[in-house]
Design an enzyme around this catalytic site. Structure first.
Site, mmCIF file in Angstrom:
data_model
loop_
_atom_site.group_PDB
_atom_site.id
_atom_site.type_symbol
_atom_site.label_atom_id
_atom_site.label_comp_id
_atom_site.label_asym_id
_atom_site.label_seq_id
_atom_site.Cartn_x
_atom_site.Cartn_y
_atom_site.Cartn_z
ATOM 1 N N GLY A 5 -0.373 7.085 4.738
ATOM 2 C CA GLY A 5 -1.324 5.973 4.806
ATOM 3 C C GLY A 5 -2.628 6.336 4.128
ATOM 4 O O GLY A 5 -2.679 7.282 3.349
ATOM 5 N N ASN A 6 -3.669 5.577 4.402
ATOM 6 C CA ASN A 6 -4.988 5.877 3.826
ATOM 7 C C ASN A 6 -6.082 5.403 4.777
ATOM 8 O O ASN A 6 -5.794 4.797 5.799
ATOM 9 C CB ASN A 6 -5.118 5.250 2.430
#
Ligand code: CTP
Ligand code: CA
Length: 217
Positions: free
Chosen positions: A21-22
């Site tokens: 993810g980020n």
């Protein structure tokens, strides 16, 4: 007026307990949803996983997704009937080629993951855009900012791209403020000051509404 907004990160699963993810918080996309709704639009907000509550505004309908593929499917279902598209999501560029059915066990000193490209939501929908539709994208750049942003505007068929420079302290991910430059397909460039994301959202909405009013005049 109907507005489609993508927001937040996407999570790309590796196994039942892990993902790639980020750090996108979704704040900019949610602020845009509020600003368009306040301006009278009916908004579909397609959000990746965030810590934010669904916006309470009655004209905002929120759909929650996790992966880029899910975000694309939700956006593609709404895009043909929307007048304005806003791609504020930080979509993962790659996803694991395979999702393990069981938790991956620790084994050896290194682990190599194979990733494959995700669908480009903005570019794919951009190829279906009709003349009366208006598409807004974001570009977060660290070097050759304007050239990279204009390249995205062309490649993704945006009418307007919101450039965030990561060189500006207080801009981008994990901040409540943002400093943006709006670059338009018609060649106009507008540089805004550092301000709260809600105020940035209003600047963007005002610009989009002005362009739509002009093109329908
Ligand atoms: N975008 C998208 N789907 C993707 C990747 C990006 O819809 N799979 C959208 C983003 O929401 C944003 C714009 O495209 O509005 C630009 O995203 P960005 O990550 O800056 O562009 P990329 O084309 O992924 O280029 P790179 O990350 O290599 O700079
Ligand atoms: Ca990217």
């Amino acid at each position: 007026m109907r507005v489609l907004i993508t927001a937040g990160p996407t999570y790309e699963p590796l196994d039942p307990v892990r993902f790639i993810g980020n750090h996108s918080t979704g704040k900019m996309g949610y602020a845009l949803a509020e600003a368009f709704a306040e301006a009278g639009a009916a908004v579909t907000l397609i959000s990746g996983p965030t810590n934010l509550a669904d916006p309470a505004h009655p004209r905002i309908q929120t759909t929650r997704v996790e992966t880029a593929d899910q975000m694309y499917a939700a956006a593609a279902a709404v895009a043909p009937a929307a007048d304005v598209w806003v791609f504020a999501a930080a979509v993962a560029d790659y996803k694991p080629r395979e999702v393990a059915l069981n938790k991956i066990k620790k084994d050896g000193d290194t682990l190599t993951l194979e990733l494959v490209r995700n669908v480009d939501i903005a570019a794919t929908l951009g190829r279906t855009k009709r003349a009366e539709q208006f598409s807004v994208g974001f570009a977060l750049e660290t070097n050759n900012e304007e050239a990279h942003a204009l390249d995205k505007l062309r490649r993704k068929n945006f009418d307007l791209v919101v450039l965030n420079s990561l060189r500006d302290p207080g801009a981008g991910f994990r901040h409540d403020t943002n400093k943006v430059t709006l670059l338009e397909a018609g060649g106009q460039t507008t540089i805004f000051e550092l301000k709260p994301k809600a105020a940035v959202a209003h600047d963007i909405v005002r610009t989009v509404l002005a362009r739509l009013a002009h093109s329908h005049a």
